[in-house]
Design a protein around this motif. Structure first.
Motif, PDB file in Angstrom:
ATOM      1  N   LYS A   7      62.086  -0.359  45.938  1.00  0.00           N
ATOM      2  CA  LYS A   7      61.623   0.137  47.238  1.00  0.00           C
ATOM      3  C   LYS A   7      60.555   1.210  47.096  1.00  0.00           C
ATOM      4  N   ILE A   8      60.555   1.934  45.994  1.00  0.00           N
ATOM      5  CA  ILE A   8      59.576   3.012  45.798  1.00  0.00           C
ATOM      6  C   ILE A   8      58.527   2.649  44.762  1.00  0.00           C
ATOM      7  N   ASP A   9      58.464   1.371  44.414  1.00  0.00           N
ATOM      8  CA  ASP A   9      57.514   0.910  43.405  1.00  0.00           C
ATOM      9  C   ASP A   9      56.100   1.367  43.750  1.00  0.00           C
ATOM     10  N   GLY A  10      55.409   1.883  42.764  1.00  0.00           N
ATOM     11  CA  GLY A  10      54.046   2.347  42.957  1.00  0.00           C
ATOM     12  C   GLY A  10      53.955   3.808  43.348  1.00  0.00           C
ATOM     13  N   ARG A  11      55.071   4.407  43.745  1.00  0.00           N
ATOM     14  CA  ARG A  11      55.074   5.816  44.145  1.00  0.00           C
ATOM     15  C   ARG A  11      55.632   6.716  43.057  1.00  0.00           C
ATOM     16  N   VAL A  12      56.378   6.125  42.144  1.00  0.00           N
ATOM     17  CA  VAL A  12      57.020   6.887  41.075  1.00  0.00           C
ATOM     18  C   VAL A  12      56.646   6.254  39.746  1.00  0.00           C
ATOM     19  N   GLU A  13      56.305   7.103  38.791  1.00  0.00           N
ATOM     20  CA  GLU A  13      55.934   6.602  37.471  1.00  0.00           C
ATOM     21  C   GLU A  13      56.957   7.086  36.449  1.00  0.00           C
ATOM     22  N   PHE A  14      57.556   6.160  35.718  1.00  0.00           N
ATOM     23  CA  PHE A  14      58.503   6.484  34.664  1.00  0.00           C
ATOM     24  C   PHE A  14      57.759   6.394  33.333  1.00  0.00           C
ATOM     25  N   LEU A  15      57.720   7.499  32.610  1.00  0.00           N
ATOM     26  CA  LEU A  15      56.918   7.559  31.389  1.00  0.00           C
ATOM     27  C   LEU A  15      57.722   7.368  30.112  1.00  0.00           C
ATOM     28  N   GLY A  16      59.034   7.490  30.180  1.00  0.00           N
ATOM     29  CA  GLY A  16      59.820   7.420  28.952  1.00  0.00           C
ATOM     30  C   GLY A  16      59.596   8.678  28.127  1.00  0.00           C
ATOM     31  N   PHE A  17      59.760   8.599  26.824  1.00  0.00           N
ATOM     32  CA  PHE A  17      59.616   9.761  25.950  1.00  0.00           C
ATOM     33  C   PHE A  17      58.142  10.048  25.693  1.00  0.00           C
ATOM     34  N   ILE A  18      57.723  11.288  25.961  1.00  0.00           N
ATOM     35  CA  ILE A  18      56.373  11.740  25.625  1.00  0.00           C
ATOM     36  C   ILE A  18      56.489  13.169  25.071  1.00  0.00           C
ATOM     37  N   SER A  19      55.451  13.636  24.400  1.00  0.00           N
ATOM     38  CA  SER A  19      55.477  14.969  23.797  1.00  0.00           C
ATOM     39  C   SER A  19      55.498  16.055  24.875  1.00  0.00           C
ATOM     40  N   HIS A  20      55.917  17.251  24.502  1.00  0.00           N
ATOM     41  CA  HIS A  20      55.957  18.375  25.438  1.00  0.00           C
ATOM     42  C   HIS A  20      54.569  18.677  25.992  1.00  0.00           C
ATOM     43  N   GLU A  21      53.561  18.603  25.156  1.00  0.00           N
ATOM     44  CA  GLU A  21      52.190  18.848  25.600  1.00  0.00           C
ATOM     45  C   GLU A  21      51.785  17.838  26.677  1.00  0.00           C
ATOM     46  N   GLN A  22      52.156  16.570  26.471  1.00  0.00           N
ATOM     47  CA  GLN A  22      51.849  15.539  27.465  1.00  0.00           C
ATOM     48  C   GLN A  22      52.631  15.785  28.761  1.00  0.00           C
ATOM     49  N   VAL A  23      53.858  16.258  28.636  1.00  0.00           N
ATOM     50  CA  VAL A  23      54.665  16.568  29.819  1.00  0.00           C
ATOM     51  C   VAL A  23      53.954  17.616  30.666  1.00  0.00           C
TER      52      VAL A  23
END
Length: 127
Positions: A7-23
């Motif tokens: 229902k919220i597709d396209g509004r929320v992005e799930f990134l999985g594991f990324i580095s602290h700097e990327q966060v």
């Protein structure tokens, strides 16, 4: 939860594991940071560092009430509360206006604000 996510597709992005700097870089560009914590003894005792990171980056937070977040999140000023019902959580996402986190709120977790008082305390304890 798959139906809710659709229902919220396209509004929320799930990134999985990324580095602290990327966060941090992603937080700076995000409209909101969102997290949900089940209410347990652990979540009521610990403070979510993701809240502090988001606010410091100027990104408002959408979350439920755990620990002492109520001392920091001000509804409509630096974030929004959602209920502990996960469906209500996602439903609320569709109706939230964009807000700007104030400079005052952004500095709330800056260690430099507390350096002098901590130094005084340590000096007092050391005597």
């Amino acid at each position: 939860d798959e139906d809710i996510i659709k229902k919220i597709d396209g509004r929320v992005e799930f990134l999985g594991f990324i580095s602290h700097e990327q966060v941090i870089e992603r937080l700076k560009c995000a409209d909101y940071s969102m997290f949900y914590r089940y209410v347990t003894r652990v979540t009521m005792a610990g403070f979510p560092t993701k809240f502090a990171e988001a606010i410091t980056c100027g990104t408002p937070v959408i979350t439920n009430k755990t620990s002492d977040l109520g001392d920091y999140l001000i509804e409509g000023r630096n974030g929004y509360w959602v209920s502990d019902n996960i469906e209500d959580f996602f439903r609320k996402l569709t109706s939230l206006p964009k807000i700007q986190v104030s400079e005052e709120d952004r500095k709330c977790f800056d260690y430099r604000r507390y350096a002098e008082s901590i130094s005084e305390l340590l000096t007092e304890v050391g005597e």
